[in-house]
Scaffold this motif. Structure first.
Motif, PDB file in Angstrom:
ATOM      1  N   SER A  89     102.252   4.850  -0.871  1.00 35.77           N
ATOM      2  CA  SER A  89     101.882   6.261  -0.992  1.00 35.77           C
ATOM      3  C   SER A  89     100.475   6.536  -0.493  1.00 35.77           C
ATOM      4  O   SER A  89     100.105   7.699  -0.282  1.00 35.77           O
ATOM      5  N   GLU A  90      99.666   5.488  -0.289  1.00 33.70           N
ATOM      6  CA  GLU A  90      98.285   5.671   0.165  1.00 33.70           C
ATOM      7  C   GLU A  90      98.076   5.202   1.604  1.00 33.70           C
ATOM      8  O   GLU A  90      96.954   5.190   2.098  1.00 33.70           O
ATOM      9  N   LEU A  91      99.163   4.827   2.279  1.00 32.59           N
ATOM     10  CA  LEU A  91      99.020   4.360   3.660  1.00 32.59           C
ATOM     11  C   LEU A  91      98.835   5.505   4.634  1.00 32.59           C
ATOM     12  O   LEU A  91      98.121   5.370   5.629  1.00 32.59           O
ATOM     13  N   SER A  92      99.487   6.631   4.383  1.00 23.79           N
ATOM     14  CA  SER A  92      99.433   7.745   5.330  1.00 23.79           C
ATOM     15  C   SER A  92      99.726   9.043   4.600  1.00 23.79           C
ATOM     16  O   SER A  92     100.403   9.052   3.560  1.00 23.79           O
ATOM     17  N   TRP A  93      99.227  10.144   5.162  1.00 22.74           N
ATOM     18  CA  TRP A  93      99.561  11.455   4.615  1.00 22.74           C
ATOM     19  C   TRP A  93     101.025  11.790   4.899  1.00 22.74           C
ATOM     20  O   TRP A  93     101.621  12.608   4.215  1.00 22.74           O
ATOM     21  N   SER A  94     101.605  11.161   5.925  1.00 23.49           N
ATOM     22  CA  SER A  94     103.027  11.334   6.197  1.00 23.49           C
ATOM     23  C   SER A  94     103.837  10.535   5.190  1.00 23.49           C
ATOM     24  O   SER A  94     103.321   9.613   4.553  1.00 23.49           O
ATOM     25  N   ARG A 113      94.228   4.187   2.506  1.00 31.13           N
ATOM     26  CA  ARG A 113      93.955   4.399   3.935  1.00 31.13           C
ATOM     27  C   ARG A 113      93.925   5.892   4.261  1.00 31.13           C
ATOM     28  O   ARG A 113      93.093   6.355   5.036  1.00 31.13           O
ATOM     29  N   LYS A 114      94.832   6.653   3.636  1.00 29.07           N
ATOM     30  CA  LYS A 114      94.927   8.069   3.977  1.00 29.07           C
ATOM     31  C   LYS A 114      93.695   8.845   3.517  1.00 29.07           C
ATOM     32  O   LYS A 114      93.239   9.762   4.209  1.00 29.07           O
ATOM     33  N   GLN A 115      93.128   8.473   2.354  1.00 30.04           N
ATOM     34  CA  GLN A 115      91.966   9.216   1.870  1.00 30.04           C
ATOM     35  C   GLN A 115      90.723   8.940   2.707  1.00 30.04           C
ATOM     36  O   GLN A 115      89.803   9.757   2.759  1.00 30.04           O
ATOM     37  N   ALA A 116      90.699   7.783   3.373  1.00 28.25           N
ATOM     38  CA  ALA A 116      89.591   7.508   4.277  1.00 28.25           C
ATOM     39  C   ALA A 116      89.694   8.355   5.538  1.00 28.25           C
ATOM     40  O   ALA A 116      88.701   8.567   6.245  1.00 28.25           O
ATOM     41  N   GLN A 117      90.897   8.862   5.831  1.00 32.60           N
ATOM     42  CA  GLN A 117      91.108   9.696   7.013  1.00 32.60           C
ATOM     43  C   GLN A 117      90.807  11.163   6.756  1.00 32.60           C
ATOM     44  O   GLN A 117      90.588  11.921   7.694  1.00 32.60           O
ATOM     45  N   GLY A 118      90.788  11.590   5.487  1.00 33.44           N
ATOM     46  CA  GLY A 118      90.540  12.997   5.167  1.00 33.44           C
ATOM     47  C   GLY A 118      91.840  13.768   5.003  1.00 33.44           C
ATOM     48  O   GLY A 118      92.881  13.402   5.568  1.00 33.44           O
ATOM     49  N   ASP A 119      91.807  14.848   4.220  1.00 34.75           N
ATOM     50  CA  ASP A 119      92.983  15.657   3.938  1.00 34.75           C
ATOM     51  C   ASP A 119      93.362  16.488   5.165  1.00 34.75           C
ATOM     52  O   ASP A 119      92.590  17.343   5.617  1.00 34.75           O
ATOM     53  N   PRO A 120      94.556  16.275   5.757  1.00 30.52           N
ATOM     54  CA  PRO A 120      94.935  17.017   6.965  1.00 30.52           C
ATOM     55  C   PRO A 120      95.123  18.510   6.731  1.00 30.52           C
ATOM     56  O   PRO A 120      95.058  19.299   7.675  1.00 30.52           O
ATOM     57  N   TRP A 121      95.359  18.914   5.472  1.00 35.65           N
ATOM     58  CA  TRP A 121      95.554  20.340   5.209  1.00 35.65           C
ATOM     59  C   TRP A 121      94.257  21.133   5.363  1.00 35.65           C
ATOM     60  O   TRP A 121      94.290  22.357   5.487  1.00 35.65           O
ATOM     61  N   LEU A 122      93.115  20.450   5.358  1.00 37.79           N
ATOM     62  CA  LEU A 122      91.846  21.166   5.513  1.00 37.79           C
ATOM     63  C   LEU A 122      91.701  21.767   6.904  1.00 37.79           C
ATOM     64  O   LEU A 122      91.060  22.808   7.079  1.00 37.79           O
ATOM     65  N   GLU A 123      92.285  21.100   7.897  1.00 37.95           N
ATOM     66  CA  GLU A 123      92.173  21.605   9.261  1.00 37.95           C
ATOM     67  C   GLU A 123      93.466  22.267   9.735  1.00 37.95           C
ATOM     68  O   GLU A 123      93.533  22.742  10.877  1.00 37.95           O
ATOM     69  N   ALA A 124      94.495  22.305   8.880  1.00 36.99           N
ATOM     70  CA  ALA A 124      95.772  22.898   9.267  1.00 36.99           C
ATOM     71  C   ALA A 124      95.648  24.363   9.692  1.00 36.99           C
ATOM     72  O   ALA A 124      96.231  24.767  10.710  1.00 36.99           O
ATOM     73  N   VAL A 176     109.880  19.902   8.341  1.00 43.38           N
ATOM     74  CA  VAL A 176     109.455  19.403   9.654  1.00 43.38           C
ATOM     75  C   VAL A 176     107.971  19.074   9.594  1.00 43.38           C
ATOM     76  O   VAL A 176     107.148  19.903   9.163  1.00 43.38           O
ATOM     77  N   GLU A 177     107.609  17.862  10.027  1.00 41.03           N
ATOM     78  CA  GLU A 177     106.205  17.455  10.055  1.00 41.03           C
ATOM     79  C   GLU A 177     105.563  17.953  11.346  1.00 41.03           C
ATOM     80  O   GLU A 177     105.987  17.598  12.442  1.00 41.03           O
ATOM     81  N   LEU A 178     104.512  18.768  11.190  1.00 36.89           N
ATOM     82  CA  LEU A 178     103.809  19.338  12.337  1.00 36.89           C
ATOM     83  C   LEU A 178     102.565  18.527  12.688  1.00 36.89           C
ATOM     84  O   LEU A 178     102.215  18.382  13.862  1.00 36.89           O
ATOM     85  N   LEU A 179     101.878  18.021  11.652  1.00 35.18           N
ATOM     86  CA  LEU A 179     100.730  17.121  11.784  1.00 35.18           C
ATOM     87  C   LEU A 179     100.942  15.994  10.780  1.00 35.18           C
ATOM     88  O   LEU A 179     101.710  16.165   9.832  1.00 35.18           O
ATOM     89  N   PRO A 180     100.306  14.849  10.963  1.00 38.45           N
ATOM     90  CA  PRO A 180     100.465  13.780   9.960  1.00 38.45           C
ATOM     91  C   PRO A 180     100.133  14.282   8.561  1.00 38.45           C
ATOM     92  O   PRO A 180      99.009  14.682   8.282  1.00 38.45           O
ATOM     93  N   GLY A 181     101.130  14.328   7.691  1.00 38.75           N
ATOM     94  CA  GLY A 181     100.926  14.786   6.326  1.00 38.75           C
ATOM     95  C   GLY A 181     101.074  16.276   6.121  1.00 38.75           C
ATOM     96  O   GLY A 181     100.933  16.760   4.999  1.00 38.75           O
ATOM     97  N   VAL A 182     101.346  17.042   7.173  1.00 35.82           N
ATOM     98  CA  VAL A 182     101.490  18.499   7.065  1.00 35.82           C
ATOM     99  C   VAL A 182     102.914  18.865   7.477  1.00 35.82           C
ATOM    100  O   VAL A 182     103.308  18.686   8.627  1.00 35.82           O
ATOM    101  N   GLU A 183     103.683  19.378   6.505  1.00 38.79           N
ATOM    102  CA  GLU A 183     105.076  19.740   6.747  1.00 38.79           C
ATOM    103  C   GLU A 183     105.283  21.237   6.551  1.00 38.79           C
ATOM    104  O   GLU A 183     104.608  21.875   5.745  1.00 38.79           O
TER     105      GLU A 183
END
Length: 489
Positions: free
Chosen positions: A232-237, A273-284, A308-315
């Motif tokens: 659950s922490e590997l990717s926002w997807s 790993r995903k939290q080191a990348q930052g929340d993708p919804w902030l830039e959605a 449908v996934e539009l960005l990694p972790g953003v559906e």
């Protein structure tokens, strides 16, 4: 002749010098013990000795043969870093060795008592483990005490020279047991102790993916020290297996979530790993604008639509009512498959609620946009009967465009019997009587019929209500309820 005055140190200075030497020796004795592994810098290589700076006032000394490679050449020189084991401590020197050497029972017992590693050559695979040649003796290493990474192919270790700890020496050297696992565990604990002195929760670290598991991936933070990244922490997807996003050997960055100990005293380091990348919804909101057409991957299907996934972790959600202009969709599986890439139009973005509304049919274009030109009044058109009601025949003229042949017009036609026999799926040719693109309505008539007023509104309402009865309207309410339930879960 004047006498030269010889200055003698004051008693206080002598006491201070002696105290300093005593403190230095005490400090070295406390810090370095036989069996301890140290790192240092080579100061000089003279004759058969190598002098090493190990960070204290007393230099370390090892034999020159310890730095010779297989060709007899020196593998390190002045200024190079070297790791070695402490085999003796005295006020004058620290004796070092890369491994225990010598032969005989005395050497075996000395290495066992001091906890010094010895070089051992794996000679064969035997019942329960391996035969290892150590200091001129044949020793036994149980399979459970060998390097765990190589257990999958036992024969691959035969012929290799590795380092071991001597666990047992009995019967004057006839029964010698060694362990590589104990040495690796000792080194791991030393590395872990150093790491924990500087590692804190919320730190961002970089490391190599060392191995994968069904529940996540392990990341090497220091030699032989691992942290665990849960699935659950590997990717926002959404990730079903670790190998979908990482592979052994990948260098990744991760955030430290927790450092804890279990009941057995084992340290566990949880990473993300995903939290080191930052929340993708902030830039959605900046990257996904309402009204634009984008591509996405179908991640999962639900009774009310598809995600449908539009960005990694953003559906985003395609509601079932937004899937087709041309036909009524009862299940998303009729038009979409998990894993396929589709073009969708963004209808609305709500970053606060983490919701994006999508339309599959709008991405293809509104068929009513140019309907007035394609189906002009008086034009002869061909279509397929979609349904028969008390108000007349609904005829599909094109994907997303349906016309109505009113019952009254059909009854007064010269060949009314012909139209009375038509059923769902039958082909028919008619004439456009009226068209209202805004209301999305086309009134049809048999060929040769004079223009008439637009068909009764009741017919269209009955047609719309029949579609709603099939589940489209109810699914809108159910979709919202299910979405809320899934969000809470």
């Amino acid at each position: 002749m004047t006498e030269e005055k010889i200055e003698t140190p004051a008693p206080e200075d002598a006491i201070e010098d002696f105290a300093a030497l005593l403190a230095a020796h005490s400090a070295s004795s406390e810090r370095l013990q036989p069996g301890q592994k140290v790192s240092g810098t080579v100061i000089a290589v003279t004759g058969e000795s190598v002098f090493v700076d190990v960070g204290i006032k007393v230099d370390g000394i090892m034999e020159r043969k310890d730095i010779l490679d297989a060709q007899g050449q020196e593998s390190v020189g002045p200024g190079d870093s070297v790791e070695a084991w402490v085999i003796g401590v005295s006020p004058q020197e620290i004796r070092l060795s890369r491994s225990m050497s010598g032969s005989g029972v005395a050497a075996l017992e000395e290495a066992r008592d001091a906890g010094l590693p010895v070089d051992g050559r794996v000679t064969a695979v035997c019942k329960g483990g391996y035969s290892v040649e150590v200091l001129g003796k044949t020793a036994f290493c149980p399979g459970s005490q060998m390097d765990g990474a190589a257990l999958g192919d036992a024969d691959s270790l035969v012929g290799r020279t590795l380092q071991f700890l001597i666990i047992r020496v009995e019967n004057r050297g006839r029964n010698v047991v060694v362990s590589r696992r104990a040495l690796l565990e000792r080194e791991r604990l030393e590395q872990l102790e150093v790491l924990l002195e500087r590692l804190k929760v919320n730190d961002t670290v970089e490391g190599r993916i060392s191995r994968l598991a069904s529940f996540g991936a392990f990341m090497e933070l220091a030699p032989a020290v691992e942290g665990m990244i849960h699935l659950s922490e590997l990717s926002w997807s959404r990730v079903g297996a670790a190998d979908e996003v990482v592979s052994p050997g990948d260098v990744v960055r991760a955030k430290v979530l927790a450092i804890s100990k279990n009941d057995k005293g084992q340290v566990r380091i949880s990473l993300s790993r995903k939290q080191a990348q930052g929340d993708p919804w902030l830039e959605a909101p900046e990257r996904l604008k309402a009204g634009t057409v984008v591509q996405g991957k179908v991640m999962r299907l639900a009774p009310f639509g598809a995600f449908v996934e539009l960005l990694p972790g953003v559906e985003g959600l395609i509601h079932i009512s937004e899937m087709s202009w041309g036909k009524r969709i009862n299940k998303p599986e009729e038009v979409l498959n998990v894993g396929e890439t589709v073009s969708v139009k963004i209808k609305d973005v709500n970053a606060d609620a983490r919701r994006i509304s999508l339309s599959l049919r709008d991405a293809e274009g509104d068929p009513w946009q140019d309907a007035a030109q394609r189906f002009a009044v008086g034009a002869t058109v061909s279509g397929t009967v979609e349904s028969r009601t008390q108000y007349g025949l609904f005829v599909s003229l094109a994907p997303g465009i349906t016309g109505l042949l009113p019952a009254g017009v059909m009854k007064n036609a010269r060949n009314a019997g012909q139209y009375g026999k038509l059923d769902k799926g039958d082909a028919v040719t008619l004439v456009v009587q009226n068209i209202d693109s805004a209301a999305r309505r086309i009134s049809l008539a048999p060929e040769g019929t004079e223009a008439a007023a637009m068909a009764d509104d009741k017919a269209w309402k009955q047609h719309a209500s029949s579609k709603a009865a099939s589940g489209d309207a109810g699914l809108g309410i159910m979709a919202q309820a299910l979405q809320n339930a899934m969000k809470k879960k």
